[in-house]
Design an enzyme around this catalytic site. Structure first.
Site, PDB file in Angstrom:
ATOM      1  N   HIS A  54     -38.683 -61.285  17.308  1.00 61.61           N
ATOM      2  CA  HIS A  54     -37.322 -60.859  17.661  1.00 61.61           C
ATOM      3  C   HIS A  54     -36.272 -61.457  16.737  1.00 61.61           C
ATOM      4  O   HIS A  54     -35.111 -61.067  16.783  1.00 61.61           O
ATOM      5  CB  HIS A  54     -37.019 -61.147  19.142  1.00 61.61           C
ATOM      6  N   ASP A  98     -44.741 -61.900  19.880  1.00 57.22           N
ATOM      7  CA  ASP A  98     -43.408 -62.289  19.395  1.00 57.22           C
ATOM      8  C   ASP A  98     -43.510 -63.298  18.256  1.00 57.22           C
ATOM      9  O   ASP A  98     -42.822 -64.327  18.239  1.00 57.22           O
ATOM     10  CB  ASP A  98     -42.528 -62.835  20.519  1.00 57.22           C
ATOM     11  N   SER A 103     -34.624 -69.854  18.257  1.00 54.21           N
ATOM     12  CA  SER A 103     -35.787 -68.960  18.247  1.00 54.21           C
ATOM     13  C   SER A 103     -36.548 -69.078  16.938  1.00 54.21           C
ATOM     14  O   SER A 103     -35.972 -69.002  15.855  1.00 54.21           O
ATOM     15  CB  SER A 103     -35.338 -67.509  18.419  1.00 54.21           C
TER      16      SER A 103
END
Length: 698
Positions: free
Chosen positions: A89, A119, A212
């Protein structure tokens, strides 16, 4: 980082907020001491130099078009060759990537491979632009997430909120963290249910948007997870999953997984001893490997290739899914199931798993975004095969939106002018053939499926170039700006009962200036004819009276100035070319419009007659021009250091850039009283707007 908002459990949001507010340092207090502080310092020294701040320009689709957006994330270098692991992402839809190392070196990077289900994405630094004197790249090494213990100190490293490389400290809170079903919908990325595969490592080290893709590190200085979500607690993808996925992305560019076409869930809580082993088959897709093998909904899966299965709790589901996905494609898999009171042996031959959703791309000539049909999508739509192209979104006012009947999201295009559209390759070829050497839209008959119906429509495929409207005959004009002498304004000026207009600006160097008009003059008559203007809606009355004259004629105006009435004679000149009749350039790749400078532009901006350039009239949100920072009312003075005197120059300069396809195109613009340089950084693979979709032929 993906943050989840609680919508289902009253009071849980407050509990999570309290957890987030708790001090990570305080949570680690039982482990404080000279020894652990030394371990923390050594762990930071081992991993911190390998941290990477990632700036990404990505595409997001919707409303029939692709919009570019900028974001930041984190990553960590895992090889001397420059491979960096991060989240899907963060970088999975990148069109360009720029990385900042802990040494403040800035390097471009490219996407190597991405996996939405886990992911995880891998990017590779462009080592060719790095100074060899900088020495070898620092790297971080993976450790075992299985070896972690609840309460063990960990460090979250990354670049939160686009701040440079940072470290926070906490402890492992939970090794089996999952998103509760009652809390919110599953975490889905590109149609993939990430939680079906991932059990997160829960920890209370502070993480924020921008963390992230950054590593979760144990005190041995090893990567034990990749930070991904925030549920109050942070959630990291375990290294036991992240490491093999990243390795396969580096070696193959994608992750190959098996597909059996069956759904599973934990055993029902019926309390029987026999229900302690196995997993419940919740459903079987028609035509899938499981269907062909004879598996049925309600069966209890007892073992796979002799290894027992036990899924009594939701936390045990990801382990089963990983086992099934990791089976060799095309190699028969022996399973034992319980059906009623009988045990059956079945042989299931897995197939190569398809993505949950195809990659979405804009087809500009059609005014839609499209994607290929995946295997599961075709089954969900109850189609016999994945042939055709799925319409994902429609651009308002575009070709597909204007068709009768109009196309809708969810329609599947199957034919164009009687030719079968078996896949994205055929769609691309037909679009190229339709658009080649055409100056405008071309009508084509499109057959499409909508649920169980097969419909026909006529779509005018192609890009409409802006048409310059025909020039109108120039009308007479007095070069001044005016406002209506309203009743209230007349009373305030002690001109009760008077009608007319008040001059607010006299254009410099004009016949009005030569005649002696001044700001503040009240005009009541033109050649003894009363100017019937006393309300704001009468703003056009004076202009209409002047337009009735011939260009070049003289008119006599009754003027009230400082309480005195006099007459002023002035020549009426030709009205300047209105904005709507000026040459306009529309760039369909960079998504902006510009026009030549008008007479009134020069007046409003106090520009001299020597000022030149192309005035930006519109910048589409999410387009390449918007990403570069171009704004409406900017005056483009140069493209790639070549002067732009008007839209004709602008068009030729950008067309030349389109032929050479440089990685960036410098623009020199004037914005108010300031000047600045901007850089267009296009993805030239988009071409001039023709659709380019992923997937193999046909």
């Amino acid at each position: 980082m993906v943050h989840r908002r609680n919508k289902g459990i009253p009071g849980l949001a407050g509990l999570l907020a309290l957890t987030l507010l708790a001090s990570p340092a305080a949570a680690a207090d039982p482990n404080r001491g000279p020894g652990i502080e030394q371990q923390i310092r050594q762990a930071i020294d081992a991993v911190y130099p390998a941290l990477v701040q990632i700036y990404v320009l990505s595409l997001r689709h919707g409303g029939g078009r692709g919009r570019k957006f900028e974001s930041t994330g984190s990553g960590v270098i895992i090889s001397r060759e420059g491979y960096v692991i991060t989240n899907h992402h963060v970088a999975g839809k990148a069109t360009s990537i720029r990385c900042v190392l802990s040494t403040r070196e800035e390097l471009d990077a490219e996407l190597v491979g991405t996996d939405a289900l886990a992911d995880i994405a891998v990017i590779k630094l462009d080592m060719s632009s790095r100074d060899p004197a900088g020495g070898p790249l620092p790297i971080a090494r993976f450790g075992s997430s299985e070896a972690l213990a609840v309460g063990e100190p960990v460090l979250a490293m990354g670049c939160p909120l686009a701040i440079s490389q940072s470290v926070t400290r906490g402890v492992v809170s939970n090794k089996d963290m999952m998103i509760p079903k009652r809390m919110s919908a599953p975490l889905r990325l590109d149609g993939e249910n990430v939680g079906s595969l991932v059990k997160w490592i829960g920890h209370d080290a502070g993480i924020f948007p921008g963390n992230s893709g950054g590593p979760l590190v144990n005190l041995r200085g090893e990567i034990v997870g990749i930070n991904e979500i925030g549920l109050g607690l942070g959630g990291a993808i375990p290294s036991e999953l992240a490491q093999p996925v990243s390795r396969e992305l580096i070696e193959q560019g994608r992750v190959r997984r098996s597909w059996v076409g069956a759904g599973f869930q934990p055993l029902l809580k019926n309390g029987t001893a026999a229900a302690d082993q196995g997993a419940l088959v919740s459903g079987v897709l028609p035509g899938s490997p499981s269907d062909r093998a004879g598996l049925r909904a309600g069966d209890i899966l007892l073992n796979i290739d002799g290894d027992p299965v036990r899924v009594k709790f939701e936390e045990e589901m990801p382990g089963l899914i990983r086992r099934l996905l990791s089976k060799p494609v095309g190699a028969p898999m022996q399973v034992t199931v319980r059906r009623g009171g009988e045990e059956l042996a079945l042989s299931i031959t897995p197939e190569l798993r398809d993505d949950a959703r195809g990659r979405e791309v804009e087809a500009r000539e059609w005014g839609v975004t499209l994607r290929r049909l995946t295997r599961v999508e075709s089954k969900e739509l109850r189609r016999p095969s994945p042939e055709g192209v799925l319409v994902s979104s429609i651009r308002p006012g575009g070709a597909a939106d204007k068709a009768v009947p109009r196309l809708r999201p969810g329609d599947v295009i199957v034919e164009i002018d009687g030719k079968a559209v078996k896949g994205v390759g055929a769609f691309n070829r037909f679009t190229d053939e339709i658009s080649r050497d055409r100056q405008g839209p071309v009508p084509v008959v499109v057959a499409f499926d909508r649920r169980s119906e097969r419909l026909l429509t006529l779509v005018e495929v192609g890009l409409r170039r802006p048409q310059r409207p025909p020039a109108e005959a120039r009308k007479a004009w007095l070069p001044v700006a005016t406002q209506v002498l309203s009743r209230k304004l007349a009373r305030a000026l002690d001109l009760r009962g008077k009608k007319g207009v008040r001059i607010t600006q006299v254009y410099p160097g004009s016949s009005a200036e030569a005649a002696g008009f001044r700001v503040g003059d009240i005009l009541t008559h033109v050649d003894s004819q009363l100017i019937e203007a006393s309300e704001p809606q009468d703003a056009e009355v004076f202009k209409t009276m002047i337009r009735a004259y011939r260009v070049g004629s003289q008119a006599e105006f009754t003027v009230i100035r400082s309480g005195e009435t006099s007459t002023v004679s002035a020549e009426l000149v030709a009205m300047p070319t209105p904005e709507g009749e000026l040459p306009v350039y529309e760039d369909l790749l960079f998504e902006f419009k510009a026009r030549d400078i008008s007479y009134l532009d020069r007046i409003a901006n106090r520009w001299s007659d020597e000022e030149s350039g192309a005035l930006v009239s519109q910048v589409d949100a999410g387009g390449w021009a918007a990403v570069a920072g171009l704004k409406a009312r900017d005056l483009i003075k140069a493209v790639d250091h070549q002067e732009v005197r008007g839209v004709q120059d602008l068009e030729s300069r950008l067309e030349a850039a389109g032929d050479s396809k440089p990685p960036n195109i410098p623009l020199f613009v004037k914005r108010g009283i300031y000047t600045l340089f901007l850089e267009l950084q296009p993805n030239w693979s988009q071409g001039n707007g023709a659709a380019r979709l992923d997937g193999a032929e046909p």
